[in-house]
Design a protein around this motif. Structure first.
Motif, PDB file in Angstrom:
ATOM      1  N   PHE A 109     -10.549   7.642   3.893  1.00  0.00           N
ATOM      2  CA  PHE A 109     -10.020   7.227   2.595  1.00  0.00           C
ATOM      3  C   PHE A 109      -8.811   6.306   2.743  1.00  0.00           C
ATOM      4  N   TRP A 110      -7.805   6.766   3.445  1.00  0.00           N
ATOM      5  CA  TRP A 110      -6.572   5.986   3.575  1.00  0.00           C
ATOM      6  C   TRP A 110      -6.683   4.996   4.732  1.00  0.00           C
ATOM      7  N   ASP A 111      -6.068   3.847   4.559  1.00  0.00           N
ATOM      8  CA  ASP A 111      -6.162   2.756   5.539  1.00  0.00           C
ATOM      9  C   ASP A 111      -5.073   2.838   6.610  1.00  0.00           C
ATOM     10  N   ALA A 148       3.031   6.493   8.734  1.00  0.00           N
ATOM     11  CA  ALA A 148       2.388   5.264   9.208  1.00  0.00           C
ATOM     12  C   ALA A 148       3.137   4.018   8.748  1.00  0.00           C
ATOM     13  N   HIS A 149       3.838   4.134   7.621  1.00  0.00           N
ATOM     14  CA  HIS A 149       4.579   2.981   7.085  1.00  0.00           C
ATOM     15  C   HIS A 149       6.090   3.153   7.257  1.00  0.00           C
ATOM     16  N   ASP A 150       6.477   4.075   8.112  1.00  0.00           N
ATOM     17  CA  ASP A 150       7.894   4.315   8.397  1.00  0.00           C
ATOM     18  C   ASP A 150       8.678   4.559   7.106  1.00  0.00           C
ATOM     19  N   ASN A 151       8.056   5.287   6.186  1.00  0.00           N
ATOM     20  CA  ASN A 151       8.691   5.626   4.914  1.00  0.00           C
ATOM     21  C   ASN A 151       9.237   7.043   5.002  1.00  0.00           C
ATOM     22  N   HIS A 152      10.557   7.159   5.075  1.00  0.00           N
ATOM     23  CA  HIS A 152      11.191   8.473   5.247  1.00  0.00           C
ATOM     24  C   HIS A 152      12.293   8.650   4.202  1.00  0.00           C
ATOM     25  N   SER A 183      -7.561   5.851 -14.072  1.00  0.00           N
ATOM     26  CA  SER A 183      -7.345   4.718 -14.976  1.00  0.00           C
ATOM     27  C   SER A 183      -7.656   3.375 -14.341  1.00  0.00           C
ATOM     28  N   GLN A 184      -8.153   3.372 -13.112  1.00  0.00           N
ATOM     29  CA  GLN A 184      -8.484   2.115 -12.443  1.00  0.00           C
ATOM     30  C   GLN A 184      -9.652   1.419 -13.139  1.00  0.00           C
ATOM     31  N   ALA A 185      -9.573   0.105 -13.246  1.00  0.00           N
ATOM     32  CA  ALA A 185     -10.692  -0.657 -13.815  1.00  0.00           C
ATOM     33  C   ALA A 185     -11.927  -0.526 -12.934  1.00  0.00           C
ATOM     34  N   ASN A 186     -11.706  -0.567 -11.634  1.00  0.00           N
ATOM     35  CA  ASN A 186     -12.793  -0.366 -10.670  1.00  0.00           C
ATOM     36  C   ASN A 186     -12.600   1.000 -10.036  1.00  0.00           C
ATOM     37  N   PRO A 187     -13.365   2.021 -10.432  1.00  0.00           N
ATOM     38  CA  PRO A 187     -13.124   3.379  -9.924  1.00  0.00           C
ATOM     39  C   PRO A 187     -13.355   3.527  -8.428  1.00  0.00           C
ATOM     40  N   ASN A 188     -14.049   2.576  -7.808  1.00  0.00           N
ATOM     41  CA  ASN A 188     -14.342   2.675  -6.378  1.00  0.00           C
ATOM     42  C   ASN A 188     -13.301   1.980  -5.495  1.00  0.00           C
ATOM     43  N   ARG A 189     -12.378   1.266  -6.132  1.00  0.00           N
ATOM     44  CA  ARG A 189     -11.349   0.586  -5.337  1.00  0.00           C
ATOM     45  C   ARG A 189     -10.299   1.593  -4.897  1.00  0.00           C
ATOM     46  N   ILE A 190      -9.928   1.530  -3.617  1.00  0.00           N
ATOM     47  CA  ILE A 190      -8.859   2.384  -3.094  1.00  0.00           C
ATOM     48  C   ILE A 190      -7.617   1.523  -2.909  1.00  0.00           C
ATOM     49  N   VAL A 191      -6.561   1.874  -3.587  1.00  0.00           N
ATOM     50  CA  VAL A 191      -5.305   1.135  -3.474  1.00  0.00           C
ATOM     51  C   VAL A 191      -4.802   1.237  -2.032  1.00  0.00           C
ATOM     52  N   PRO A 192      -4.420   0.140  -1.405  1.00  0.00           N
ATOM     53  CA  PRO A 192      -3.872   0.209  -0.036  1.00  0.00           C
ATOM     54  C   PRO A 192      -2.694   1.171   0.019  1.00  0.00           C
ATOM     55  N   SER A 193      -2.576   1.876   1.117  1.00  0.00           N
ATOM     56  CA  SER A 193      -1.547   2.912   1.216  1.00  0.00           C
ATOM     57  C   SER A 193      -0.141   2.346   1.056  1.00  0.00           C
ATOM     58  N   THR A 250       0.745  -0.164  -0.741  1.00  0.00           N
ATOM     59  CA  THR A 250       0.909  -0.438  -2.166  1.00  0.00           C
ATOM     60  C   THR A 250       1.148   0.856  -2.942  1.00  0.00           C
ATOM     61  N   MET A 251       0.434   1.918  -2.563  1.00  0.00           N
ATOM     62  CA  MET A 251       0.618   3.209  -3.226  1.00  0.00           C
ATOM     63  C   MET A 251       2.040   3.723  -3.035  1.00  0.00           C
ATOM     64  N   ILE A 252       2.564   3.573  -1.830  1.00  0.00           N
ATOM     65  CA  ILE A 252       3.948   3.990  -1.572  1.00  0.00           C
ATOM     66  C   ILE A 252       4.909   3.203  -2.450  1.00  0.00           C
ATOM     67  N   GLU A 253       4.713   1.887  -2.505  1.00  0.00           N
ATOM     68  CA  GLU A 253       5.590   1.032  -3.298  1.00  0.00           C
ATOM     69  C   GLU A 253       5.520   1.389  -4.780  1.00  0.00           C
ATOM     70  N   LYS A 254       4.312   1.622  -5.273  1.00  0.00           N
ATOM     71  CA  LYS A 254       4.147   1.977  -6.677  1.00  0.00           C
ATOM     72  C   LYS A 254       4.832   3.305  -6.992  1.00  0.00           C
ATOM     73  N   PHE A 255       4.684   4.275  -6.095  1.00  0.00           N
ATOM     74  CA  PHE A 255       5.299   5.567  -6.380  1.00  0.00           C
ATOM     75  C   PHE A 255       6.819   5.485  -6.320  1.00  0.00           C
ATOM     76  N   GLN A 256       7.355   4.743  -5.371  1.00  0.00           N
ATOM     77  CA  GLN A 256       8.810   4.644  -5.279  1.00  0.00           C
ATOM     78  C   GLN A 256       9.407   4.002  -6.536  1.00  0.00           C
TER      79      GLN A 256
END
Length: 374
Positions: free
Chosen positions: A155-157, A269-273, A340-350, A352-358
């Motif tokens: 799932f995750w990249d 993996a993204h050195d996010n601490h 709520s994704q327009a494309n339910p099969n698209r997986i947001v890059p990890s 990007t997910m970190i950035e969005k959550f922060q």
């Protein structure tokens, strides 16, 4: 578990001057000789302290536990606030764990402290998924755990081939060979065999340990980064799964907890601490995204709701892992990103997910701040 020595000191101080004088003038009674079991527990406790002190400097760095255990731990402690957040009530998981811990005698608590610290070192530094892993006290969660880690790896990249999923089992403490391997991580070689033998002895001579099946021994899960002892891994405790079952979250337990712990691997993996509650709330969000996503478990709205209530059950009140409300909000936000994704099969890059959550994280904090003013 409360610090009983501090409590005793306060009790004597409150007794007043007359009692203090009586104590001062009384003929001192001979101290009771420690029993054989007390001597064994004290010696094992010292062995485990020496073991932790002998570990490499970075052995435990970055290891993130799911909850702050009510049992005092040997080794580095989290930097929580001095006092609880006003108006906050801990989640049901921590409340239940504290209730179990409060029933222990001082001797049982000390034995549990040493043995739980020892079992964590085994699962972190010795255990390997190259041998068959059995999840759950009776292996009942093994198929679900295997399915979950397989889905997460696809799932995750992030680099996933070297992220191990290992079972954290209190019964491993009963194996002399495993305890020899564990003490060899940092104890003086001349003491290893004696320490290993004593660990298994204490496990069985203190009945409250239930031969390794006391849930408090393994009532946790953790994620460890590449540079720590044993390398990248997710550990899933039998005691945690048993307790979550008691609390009524068995339907989602394995998938939610492993999804959360794998979320830490996404951060690693993204050195996010982060040095705030988003360090735990982020993995709640990533886990919520995974279980709700069409390419994850695609769980329906009712099951998604159960997941966020499990997130809340793990919340604490010490500016440590996030309050119940904060963790519930983080999980719900992650689920909404998937549904709520327009494309339910698209997986947001990890990344990007970190950035969005922060960016979202500050918005999830006001409810707890408002509660603290009440």
């Amino acid at each position: 578990m409360p610090k009983r020595t501090a409590f005793l000191g306060k009790t004597l101080a409150a007794a007043g001057t007359a009692a203090a004088l009586a104590l001062a003038t009384a003929v001192p009674a001979a101290a009771a000789e420690p029993t054989a079991v007390e001597q064994d527990v004290a010696q094992l406790y010292q062995y485990v302290i020496d073991l932790y002190n002998g570990l490499p400097a970075d052995a435990l760095r970055g290891v993130d536990r799911l909850i702050e255990s009510p049992i005092p731990r040997i080794g580095p402690q989290s930097q929580a606030a001095d006092g609880p957040i006003p108006g906050c009530t801990a989640g049901s998981l921590l409340t239940y764990a504290n209730k179990l811990a409060s029933q222990l005698t001082p001797l049982e608590g000390k034995a549990l402290d040493a043995l739980s610290g020892l079992s964590q070192l085994y699962v972190q530094g010795v255990a390997s998924d190259k041998t068959p892993q059995v999840f759950g006290t009776d292996g009942q969660y093994t198929p679900r755990a295997t399915t979950t880690i397989d889905k997460l790896r696809g799932f995750w990249d992030i680099e996933s081939w070297n992220i191990q999923l290992v079972a954290w089992k209190g019964t491993d403490l009963g194996s002399q060979a495993k305890m020899v391997q564990t003490f060899s991580l940092g104890l003086a070689p001349a003491k290893v065999k004696a320490a290993a033998a004593l660990a298994t002895k204490v496990l069985y001579e203190v009945p409250a340990m239930q031969g390794g099946r006391n849930p408090l021994l393994t009532l946790n899960a953790f994620s460890a980064p590449a540079g720590s002892l044993g390398g990248k891994r997710v550990a899933l405790g039998d005691g945690l799964l048993d307790t979550v079952d008691v609390l009524g979250f068995d339907d989602v337990s394995v998938e939610s907890v492993v999804g959360h712990e794998y979320g830490h691997q996404v951060d690693f993996a993204h050195d996010n601490h982060p040095r705030n509650e988003s360090a735990e709330m982020g993995p709640d969000a990533y886990g919520g995204y995974f279980v709700a996503h069409a390419k994850g478990f695609a769980w329906n709205a009712r099951t998604q709701q159960e997941v966020i209530y499990l997130d809340a059950a793990i919340g604490d009140c010490y500016h440590s892992h996030g309050t119940p409300d904060q963790r519930k909000a983080a999980g719900a936000w992650g689920e909404k990103q998937a549904t709520s994704q327009a494309n339910p099969n698209r997986i947001v890059p990890s990344a990007t997910m970190i950035e969005k959550f922060q960016k979202e994280y500050p918005k999830l904090m006001p409810p707890a701040t408002a509660a603290s003013r009440g």
